[in-house]
Write a protein that holds these residues in place. Structure first.
Motif, PDB file in Angstrom:
ATOM      1  N   SER A   1      46.565  37.143  34.914  1.00 54.84           N
ATOM      2  CA  SER A   1      46.023  36.372  36.042  1.00 54.84           C
ATOM      3  C   SER A   1      44.606  35.885  35.723  1.00 54.84           C
ATOM      4  O   SER A   1      44.206  34.787  36.124  1.00 54.84           O
ATOM      5  CB  SER A   1      46.022  37.207  37.316  1.00 54.84           C
ATOM      6  OG  SER A   1      45.270  38.378  37.119  1.00 54.84           O
ATOM      7  N   PHE A   2      43.843  36.692  34.956  1.00 55.60           N
ATOM      8  CA  PHE A   2      42.501  36.247  34.560  1.00 55.60           C
ATOM      9  C   PHE A   2      42.603  35.045  33.622  1.00 55.60           C
ATOM     10  O   PHE A   2      41.858  34.059  33.761  1.00 55.60           O
ATOM     11  CB  PHE A   2      41.711  37.377  33.872  1.00 55.60           C
ATOM     12  CG  PHE A   2      40.409  36.871  33.329  1.00 55.60           C
ATOM     13  CD1 PHE A   2      39.343  36.632  34.182  1.00 55.60           C
ATOM     14  CD2 PHE A   2      40.273  36.560  31.979  1.00 55.60           C
ATOM     15  CE1 PHE A   2      38.154  36.095  33.703  1.00 55.60           C
ATOM     16  CE2 PHE A   2      39.090  36.023  31.497  1.00 55.60           C
ATOM     17  CZ  PHE A   2      38.024  35.800  32.361  1.00 55.60           C
TER      18      PHE A   2
ATOM     19  N   SER B   1      39.539  27.034  35.275  1.00 52.72           N
ATOM     20  CA  SER B   1      38.097  26.733  35.224  1.00 52.72           C
ATOM     21  C   SER B   1      37.759  25.859  34.023  1.00 52.72           C
ATOM     22  O   SER B   1      36.923  24.957  34.112  1.00 52.72           O
ATOM     23  CB  SER B   1      37.268  28.020  35.100  1.00 52.72           C
ATOM     24  OG  SER B   1      37.556  28.882  36.132  1.00 52.72           O
TER      25      SER B   1
ATOM     26  N   SER C   1      43.331  31.932  35.650  1.00 46.99           N
ATOM     27  CA  SER C   1      42.202  31.367  36.404  1.00 46.99           C
ATOM     28  C   SER C   1      41.138  30.829  35.451  1.00 46.99           C
ATOM     29  O   SER C   1      40.483  29.824  35.744  1.00 46.99           O
ATOM     30  CB  SER C   1      41.633  32.354  37.429  1.00 46.99           C
ATOM     31  OG  SER C   1      41.403  33.591  36.845  1.00 46.99           O
TER      32      SER C   1
ATOM     33  N   LYS D   1      27.987  41.912  32.624  1.00 50.60           N
ATOM     34  CA  LYS D   1      27.161  40.867  33.225  1.00 50.60           C
ATOM     35  C   LYS D   1      26.110  40.372  32.226  1.00 50.60           C
ATOM     36  O   LYS D   1      25.936  39.159  32.020  1.00 50.60           O
ATOM     37  CB  LYS D   1      26.482  41.452  34.472  1.00 50.60           C
ATOM     38  CG  LYS D   1      26.095  40.409  35.469  1.00 50.60           C
ATOM     39  CD  LYS D   1      25.670  41.048  36.777  1.00 50.60           C
ATOM     40  CE  LYS D   1      24.831  40.049  37.538  1.00 50.60           C
ATOM     41  NZ  LYS D   1      24.251  40.610  38.736  1.00 50.60           N
TER      42      LYS D   1
ATOM     43  N   LYS E   1      44.030  40.846  31.958  1.00 50.83           N
ATOM     44  CA  LYS E   1      45.157  40.513  32.830  1.00 50.83           C
ATOM     45  C   LYS E   1      45.535  39.038  32.641  1.00 50.83           C
ATOM     46  O   LYS E   1      44.676  38.180  32.488  1.00 50.83           O
ATOM     47  CB  LYS E   1      44.767  40.738  34.295  1.00 50.83           C
ATOM     48  CG  LYS E   1      44.615  42.198  34.684  1.00 50.83           C
ATOM     49  CD  LYS E   1      44.728  42.319  36.216  1.00 50.83           C
ATOM     50  CE  LYS E   1      44.768  43.754  36.677  1.00 50.83           C
ATOM     51  NZ  LYS E   1      43.502  44.456  36.512  1.00 50.83           N
TER      52      LYS E   1
ATOM     53  N   ALA F   1      32.136  35.967  38.365  1.00 51.19           N
ATOM     54  CA  ALA F   1      32.630  35.852  39.749  1.00 51.19           C
ATOM     55  C   ALA F   1      33.516  37.035  40.122  1.00 51.19           C
ATOM     56  O   ALA F   1      33.624  37.391  41.294  1.00 51.19           O
ATOM     57  CB  ALA F   1      33.397  34.544  39.918  1.00 51.19           C
ATOM     58  N   ASN F   2      34.145  37.647  39.110  1.00 48.76           N
ATOM     59  CA  ASN F   2      35.023  38.797  39.369  1.00 48.76           C
ATOM     60  C   ASN F   2      34.292  40.128  39.393  1.00 48.76           C
ATOM     61  O   ASN F   2      34.908  41.165  39.607  1.00 48.76           O
ATOM     62  CB  ASN F   2      36.131  38.866  38.298  1.00 48.76           C
ATOM     63  CG  ASN F   2      37.151  37.758  38.482  1.00 48.76           C
ATOM     64  OD1 ASN F   2      37.210  37.134  39.528  1.00 48.76           O
ATOM     65  ND2 ASN F   2      37.937  37.497  37.450  1.00 48.76           N
ATOM     66  N   GLN F   3      32.967  40.083  39.108  1.00 50.94           N
ATOM     67  CA  GLN F   3      32.201  41.341  39.106  1.00 50.94           C
ATOM     68  C   GLN F   3      31.811  41.735  40.527  1.00 50.94           C
ATOM     69  O   GLN F   3      31.498  40.865  41.336  1.00 50.94           O
ATOM     70  CB  GLN F   3      30.918  41.177  38.257  1.00 50.94           C
ATOM     71  CG  GLN F   3      31.166  40.993  36.780  1.00 50.94           C
ATOM     72  CD  GLN F   3      32.020  42.087  36.176  1.00 50.94           C
ATOM     73  OE1 GLN F   3      31.643  43.255  36.194  1.00 50.94           O
ATOM     74  NE2 GLN F   3      33.192  41.714  35.685  1.00 50.94           N
ATOM     75  N   PRO F   4      31.791  43.041  40.812  1.00 50.95           N
ATOM     76  CA  PRO F   4      31.396  43.476  42.157  1.00 50.95           C
ATOM     77  C   PRO F   4      29.916  43.187  42.423  1.00 50.95           C
ATOM     78  O   PRO F   4      29.135  43.109  41.525  1.00 50.95           O
ATOM     79  CB  PRO F   4      31.658  44.971  42.149  1.00 50.95           C
ATOM     80  CG  PRO F   4      31.883  45.386  40.740  1.00 50.95           C
ATOM     81  CD  PRO F   4      32.191  44.167  39.945  1.00 50.95           C
TER      82      PRO F   4
ATOM     83  N   GLN G   1      33.718  32.712  35.311  1.00 51.18           N
ATOM     84  CA  GLN G   1      34.894  33.348  35.907  1.00 51.18           C
ATOM     85  C   GLN G   1      34.759  34.871  35.861  1.00 51.18           C
ATOM     86  O   GLN G   1      35.056  35.554  36.838  1.00 51.18           O
ATOM     87  CB  GLN G   1      36.132  32.897  35.110  1.00 51.18           C
ATOM     88  CG  GLN G   1      37.450  33.187  35.761  1.00 51.18           C
ATOM     89  CD  GLN G   1      37.642  32.335  37.000  1.00 51.18           C
ATOM     90  OE1 GLN G   1      37.242  31.170  37.011  1.00 51.18           O
ATOM     91  NE2 GLN G   1      38.234  32.896  38.017  1.00 51.18           N
ATOM     92  N   VAL G   2      34.286  35.390  34.726  1.00 46.87           N
ATOM     93  CA  VAL G   2      34.096  36.847  34.592  1.00 46.87           C
ATOM     94  C   VAL G   2      33.050  37.318  35.598  1.00 46.87           C
ATOM     95  O   VAL G   2      33.248  38.307  36.306  1.00 46.87           O
ATOM     96  CB  VAL G   2      33.650  37.213  33.153  1.00 46.87           C
ATOM     97  CG1 VAL G   2      33.289  38.697  33.065  1.00 46.87           C
ATOM     98  CG2 VAL G   2      34.748  36.891  32.147  1.00 46.87           C
TER      99      VAL G   2
END
Ligand code: ADP
Ligand code: MG
Length: 211
Positions: free
Chosen positions: A4-5, A12, A8, A150, A2, A208-211, A205-206
């Protein structure tokens, strides 16, 4: 990917560069001409200024635009090299047009191959490629073996750090430091440091976006 990624991640990266001003400056002062921090800061600021325009583009077009902007704003050796990286990455994302981790790994590998082609450098020459090449290889291997995002991010962060630290013991055979011979030993390569910072910032950043 995306857009947006990308935006961001670009923020960073900019923050990481700004946070390491004195380190990047002193590394390039030790074995270069002292401008690497300024070059990276200028590039990062130019991308921040582009945010509104980038937000209207697809991810591949945004990365290509970032490459073009870096080409016109970062002086020195690192500008064209980083521009090639982003533009080649964009090309693969456009061709494959999917969200598979293997696509991201292939895009990263294409970016690194473009840096190698443009800089005519290989592993072990005390450049940014001492970070980029091992990270690209590991990224491709882990993506192909279906590792989760991860685990991939953690591994790549570690490999980037190892590659950056390994430049300390090397003699430079490319770039400005090549003229220094053994005097370059004991100093980390500035481009390797900034690439490690960028990889670390994107991985964070990746994660931080993980559930
Ligand atoms: P300059 O060397 O023109 O002052 P910078 O200081 O911005 O440009 O960038 C220096 C960094 O560029 C080096 O630390 C190294 O990592 C990288 N670099 C220089 N030449 C090459 C090359 N031929 N291939 C890959 N990276 C290179
Ligand atoms: Mg320099």
């Amino acid at each position: 990917m995306k857009t947006s990624f990308i935006l961001s991640a670009a923020d960073s990266i900019r923050d990481a560069i700004l946070d390491h001003e004195s380190e990047l400056e002193s590394l390039d002062r030790a074995i270069g001409d002292g401008d690497h921090y300024i070059n990276m800061k200028r590039g990062a600021a130019a991308i921040t200024e582009l945010h509104t325009e980038l937000a209207t583009l697809n991810a591949d077009a945004a990365l290509n635009k970032i490459g073009l902007k870096l080409l016109s704003t970062i002086g020195g050796a690192s500008g064209p090299l980083l521009a090639s990286f982003f533009m080649s990455m964009a090309k693969v994302l456009k061709e494959k047009n999917d969200d598979a981790i293997t696509t991201y790994a292939a895009a990263f590998a294409a970016g690194v191959a473009a840096v190698q082609l443009r800089g005519k450098a290989a592993l072990g020459e005390k450049t940014m490629l001492d970070v980029l090449i091992p990270v690209a290889q590991q990224f491709s291997a882990l993506a192909a073996s279906d590792s989760n995002i991860k685990a991939i991010c953690q591994a790549l962060t570690h490999t980037a750090e190892e590659g950056m630290l390994a430049t300390k013991a090397l003699i430079a055979t490319k770039g400005r430091a090549a003229g220094l011979g053994e005097r370059a030993i004991g100093h980390i390569d500035p481009g390797a440091k900034s690439c490690q910072l960028m990889i670390n910032a994107v991985c964070k950043q990746v994660l931080a976006n993980q559930p």
